[in-house]
Design a protein around this motif. Structure first.
Motif, PDB file in Angstrom:
ATOM      1  N   PHE A  90       1.823   2.496  -3.869  1.00  0.00           N
ATOM      2  CA  PHE A  90       0.889   3.092  -4.812  1.00  0.00           C
ATOM      3  C   PHE A  90       0.501   4.503  -4.401  1.00  0.00           C
ATOM      4  O   PHE A  90       0.021   4.712  -3.306  1.00  0.00           O
ATOM      5  CB  PHE A  90      -0.368   2.225  -4.903  1.00  0.00           C
ATOM      6  CG  PHE A  90      -0.057   0.759  -5.030  1.00  0.00           C
ATOM      7  CD1 PHE A  90       0.843   0.314  -5.990  1.00  0.00           C
ATOM      8  CD2 PHE A  90      -0.646  -0.155  -4.194  1.00  0.00           C
ATOM      9  CE1 PHE A  90       1.149  -1.019  -6.118  1.00  0.00           C
ATOM     10  CE2 PHE A  90      -0.349  -1.510  -4.309  1.00  0.00           C
ATOM     11  CZ  PHE A  90       0.550  -1.942  -5.274  1.00  0.00           C
ATOM     12  N   THR A  91       0.690   5.471  -5.301  1.00  0.00           N
ATOM     13  CA  THR A  91       0.385   6.840  -4.896  1.00  0.00           C
ATOM     14  C   THR A  91      -0.399   7.669  -5.913  1.00  0.00           C
ATOM     15  O   THR A  91      -0.993   8.666  -5.543  1.00  0.00           O
ATOM     16  CB  THR A  91       1.672   7.619  -4.562  1.00  0.00           C
ATOM     17  OG1 THR A  91       2.633   7.346  -5.575  1.00  0.00           O
ATOM     18  CG2 THR A  91       2.229   7.215  -3.199  1.00  0.00           C
ATOM     19  N   ASN A  92      -0.415   7.259  -7.193  1.00  0.00           N
ATOM     20  CA  ASN A  92      -1.052   8.104  -8.201  1.00  0.00           C
ATOM     21  C   ASN A  92      -2.354   7.523  -8.738  1.00  0.00           C
ATOM     22  O   ASN A  92      -2.334   6.693  -9.630  1.00  0.00           O
ATOM     23  CB  ASN A  92      -0.106   8.336  -9.381  1.00  0.00           C
ATOM     24  CG  ASN A  92       1.209   8.931  -8.926  1.00  0.00           C
ATOM     25  OD1 ASN A  92       1.219   9.900  -8.187  1.00  0.00           O
ATOM     26  ND2 ASN A  92       2.301   8.338  -9.357  1.00  0.00           N
ATOM     27  N   PRO A  93      -3.505   7.949  -8.199  1.00  0.00           N
ATOM     28  CA  PRO A  93      -4.764   7.410  -8.697  1.00  0.00           C
ATOM     29  C   PRO A  93      -5.094   7.938 -10.102  1.00  0.00           C
ATOM     30  O   PRO A  93      -4.769   9.068 -10.444  1.00  0.00           O
ATOM     31  CB  PRO A  93      -5.801   7.889  -7.686  1.00  0.00           C
ATOM     32  CG  PRO A  93      -5.173   8.996  -6.941  1.00  0.00           C
ATOM     33  CD  PRO A  93      -3.705   8.934  -7.153  1.00  0.00           C
ATOM     34  N   GLN A  96       2.825  -5.876  -9.709  1.00  0.00           N
ATOM     35  CA  GLN A  96       2.633  -5.380  -8.347  1.00  0.00           C
ATOM     36  C   GLN A  96       2.918  -6.453  -7.306  1.00  0.00           C
ATOM     37  O   GLN A  96       3.478  -6.169  -6.246  1.00  0.00           O
ATOM     38  CB  GLN A  96       1.212  -4.823  -8.174  1.00  0.00           C
ATOM     39  CG  GLN A  96       0.959  -3.570  -8.995  1.00  0.00           C
ATOM     40  CD  GLN A  96       1.992  -2.495  -8.739  1.00  0.00           C
ATOM     41  OE1 GLN A  96       2.287  -2.166  -7.598  1.00  0.00           O
ATOM     42  NE2 GLN A  96       2.577  -1.958  -9.793  1.00  0.00           N
ATOM     43  N   SER A 144       0.820  -1.209   0.000  1.00  0.00           N
ATOM     44  CA  SER A 144       0.000   0.000   0.000  1.00  0.00           C
ATOM     45  C   SER A 144       0.856   1.263   0.000  1.00  0.00           C
ATOM     46  O   SER A 144       0.403   2.318  -0.420  1.00  0.00           O
ATOM     47  CB  SER A 144      -0.970  -0.001   1.180  1.00  0.00           C
ATOM     48  OG  SER A 144      -0.255  -0.083   2.379  1.00  0.00           O
ATOM     49  N   ASP A 176      -8.124  -0.492  -5.899  1.00  0.00           N
ATOM     50  CA  ASP A 176      -7.170   0.600  -5.779  1.00  0.00           C
ATOM     51  C   ASP A 176      -5.871   0.278  -6.525  1.00  0.00           C
ATOM     52  O   ASP A 176      -5.326   1.126  -7.231  1.00  0.00           O
ATOM     53  CB  ASP A 176      -6.893   0.805  -4.284  1.00  0.00           C
ATOM     54  CG  ASP A 176      -6.503   2.224  -3.989  1.00  0.00           C
ATOM     55  OD1 ASP A 176      -7.174   3.135  -4.517  1.00  0.00           O
ATOM     56  OD2 ASP A 176      -5.522   2.428  -3.245  1.00  0.00           O
ATOM     57  N   THR A 177      -5.389  -0.940  -6.334  1.00  0.00           N
ATOM     58  CA  THR A 177      -4.132  -1.359  -6.955  1.00  0.00           C
ATOM     59  C   THR A 177      -4.217  -1.275  -8.481  1.00  0.00           C
ATOM     60  O   THR A 177      -3.328  -0.723  -9.135  1.00  0.00           O
ATOM     61  CB  THR A 177      -3.770  -2.798  -6.530  1.00  0.00           C
ATOM     62  OG1 THR A 177      -3.617  -2.827  -5.110  1.00  0.00           O
ATOM     63  CG2 THR A 177      -2.473  -3.263  -7.186  1.00  0.00           C
ATOM     64  N   ASN A 216      -6.458   0.502 -10.299  1.00  0.00           N
ATOM     65  CA  ASN A 216      -6.692   1.879 -10.736  1.00  0.00           C
ATOM     66  C   ASN A 216      -5.438   2.748 -10.656  1.00  0.00           C
ATOM     67  O   ASN A 216      -5.214   3.596 -11.519  1.00  0.00           O
ATOM     68  CB  ASN A 216      -7.840   2.502  -9.943  1.00  0.00           C
ATOM     69  CG  ASN A 216      -9.177   2.215 -10.593  1.00  0.00           C
ATOM     70  OD1 ASN A 216      -9.496   2.791 -11.632  1.00  0.00           O
ATOM     71  ND2 ASN A 216      -9.940   1.285 -10.030  1.00  0.00           N
ATOM     72  N   ARG A 217      -4.621   2.528  -9.639  1.00  0.00           N
ATOM     73  CA  ARG A 217      -3.419   3.348  -9.476  1.00  0.00           C
ATOM     74  C   ARG A 217      -2.303   2.974 -10.447  1.00  0.00           C
ATOM     75  O   ARG A 217      -1.345   3.732 -10.601  1.00  0.00           O
ATOM     76  CB  ARG A 217      -2.895   3.248  -8.035  1.00  0.00           C
ATOM     77  CG  ARG A 217      -3.733   4.018  -7.045  1.00  0.00           C
ATOM     78  CD  ARG A 217      -3.256   3.774  -5.628  1.00  0.00           C
ATOM     79  NE  ARG A 217      -4.211   4.293  -4.665  1.00  0.00           N
ATOM     80  CZ  ARG A 217      -4.169   5.538  -4.175  1.00  0.00           C
ATOM     81  NH1 ARG A 217      -3.242   6.360  -4.569  1.00  0.00           N
ATOM     82  NH2 ARG A 217      -5.079   5.939  -3.312  1.00  0.00           N
ATOM     83  N   ASN A 218      -2.416   1.797 -11.049  1.00  0.00           N
ATOM     84  CA  ASN A 218      -1.322   1.345 -11.921  1.00  0.00           C
ATOM     85  C   ASN A 218      -1.699   1.228 -13.392  1.00  0.00           C
ATOM     86  O   ASN A 218      -0.922   0.700 -14.186  1.00  0.00           O
ATOM     87  CB  ASN A 218      -0.780   0.016 -11.400  1.00  0.00           C
ATOM     88  CG  ASN A 218      -0.036   0.203 -10.099  1.00  0.00           C
ATOM     89  OD1 ASN A 218       1.091   0.677 -10.092  1.00  0.00           O
ATOM     90  ND2 ASN A 218      -0.688  -0.107  -8.990  1.00  0.00           N
TER      91      ASN A 218
END
Ligand SMILES: *[C@@H]1O[C@H](CO)[C@@H](O)[C@H](O)[C@H]1NC(C)=O
Length: 141
Positions: A22-25, A74, A19, A51-52, A54-56
């Protein structure tokens, strides 16, 4: 009971490390979100899974192959980071029981990392049977 505690500690480490990566949605289109939902609704942690992905995402649309690539990348990255983290803890630990527990964790993450390295190579060659076969070895570890 002891084994389950070790497993939970490993899982917690994996979740924490993953967690923090991941930083850029980014928002995806409806078809892609529907595909992500179909996958993530089968998972224990829907929000983490959603989230994983969508952020990648690279762009707003992704097919199953693109999502598979994200999942492998990931998982491999989180497993590597967790393995390195556990090795660092092992170096600092003097307590024998803790050292033993961390060694179990280190061995497990070494196997998981190796499985996903092989899965990544199989995916790159579009050898999905082999990819699934090596990925199925990971949960046991
Ligand atoms: C899934 O993630 C997207 C992007 O962050 C978000 O807009 C959407 O609300 C999430 N879906 C659910 C059901 O939480």
């Amino acid at each position: 009971m002891a084994n389950s505690c070790k497993f939970n500690a490993c899982f917690l480490l994996l979740t924490l490390v993953a967690s923090s990566i991941f930083t850029n949605p980014a928002l995806c289109d409806e078809a892609t979100q529907a595909l992500i939902d179909k996958i993530c609704r089968q998972m224990e942690e829907y929000a983490f899974c959603n989230d994983t992905f969508n952020r990648n995402l690279k762009g707003s649309t992704a097919d199953i192959a693109a999502l598979t690539r994200i999942a492998i990348e990931q998982t491999l990255s989180a497993s590597k980071d967790t393995h390195d983290f556990v090795v660092g803890l092992l170096d600092k630990t003097t307590d024998l029981a803790e050292k033993n527990a961390l060694t179990v964790c280190e061995n497990a993450y070494f196997i998981v990392t190796d499985c996903f390295k092989q899965a990544s190579a199989a995916f790159a060659q579009k050898d999905y049977d082999s990819m699934l076969k090596v990925e199925h070895q990971a949960p046991r570890a």
